[in-house]
Design an enzyme around this catalytic site. Structure first.
Site: not given
Length: 284
Positions: A58, A115
């Protein structure tokens, strides 16, 4: 007669980018996006291809390792592309490696991802270079409450509770498929100077899942959300008033592939060539 597709050879690109330079990965009218910039650079070097990423990030999310599938003309080569492409890439976007794998798809061949989310929890002054790439928890309006101090030990405890195979529906956008996902580990690591790093590794992540898991842990640690609501969201998928941690602290750190499919070697994964040795890409 062979089709134009059959004349092309598949290659895997390992790219990195700073998310603040782009409006996310996927091409969109507003631009600029990583996909738009990468495909434009490829056209500039004679490769009019549509890239297929391991997944979309994003707006504002960084990537140390994003993998994309591209097809080259049969007369081209990964080595030639690796030499031609870097000079045409936009600022904040770079190339580490180009490899020719066997049967491979950047997304569907992936077995998992890692992540990292960086945050400042106090206890010293972090290097100013980290400010654009980490969440200042004390200054975050969404975490202001009764003046409670967010303790790293508490955040680590809450993150650990999230590990396991479960329905993370309370922690992701409803546009992502609802299904069991395995969060193999969720740990907190101190980097020094009050800077901490949450590391989440799993077989797959829904949209905003990492940001809601980290944000929810911070909100509970700040005393703004009961632990019971956090546990209910994890165990039963019950809705809760969570907190979506801002994008600028998040990085796609690694995309994993099974042995025999992985285009990249263990040494390359540990020390990727061409990766800037500065925040936010510094290992820890």
């Amino acid at each position: 007669m062979l089709s134009s597709t059959s004349k092309r050879i598949p290659v895997a690109l390992w790219i990195w980018y700073r998310g603040g330079n782009f409006r996310g990965f996927q091409r969109q009218p507003e631009g600029p996006t990583v996909q738009e910039a990468l495909e434009g650079a490829l056209r500039s070097v004679g490769v009019p291809a549509t890239v297929m990423p391991s997944g979309r990030t994003d707006r504002g999310v960084h990537a140390r390792m994003q993998v994309v599938s591209v097809r080259l003309e049969a007369g081209d080569s990964p080595e030639s592309l690796a030499q031609r492409l870097p000079a045409h890439l936009s600022p904040g976007l770079g190339l580490c490696l180009v490899r020719r794998p066997g049967s491979f798809h950047a997304q569907w061949s992936a077995s998992g991802k890692g992540y990292r989310y960086r945050m400042r929890l106090g206890g010293g002054a972090p290097e100013p270079e980290w400010a654009p790439y980490s969440l200042d928890v004390a200054g975050e309006v969404g975490l202001h409450g009764q003046g409670a101090t967010v303790k790293p030990e508490r955040v680590a405890e809450l993150l650990a509770m999230a590990a396991g195979t479960r329905d993370f529906i309370a922690f992701h956008e409803k546009s992502s498929p609802r299904k069991p996902r395995t969060l193999e580990s969720a740990t907190l690591h101190e980097r020094g100077g009050g800077l901490y790093e949450a590391r989440l590794v799993g077989d797959g992540f829904a949209r905003y899942q990492v940001r809601y898991v980290v944000g929810g842990a911070l909100k509970v640690a700040a005393g703004l959300l009961p632990e019971e609501a956090w546990l209910a969201a994890l165990e039963t998928g019950a809705a809760m008033e969570g907190f979506k941690a801002p994008a600028h602290g998040l990085m796609l750190w690694e995309v994993r592939y099974p042995p025999g499919v992985d285009p990249f070697t263990a040494p390359e994964r540990l020390h990727p060539p061409g990766l800037p040795l500065e925040p936010p890409f510094l290992p820890g």
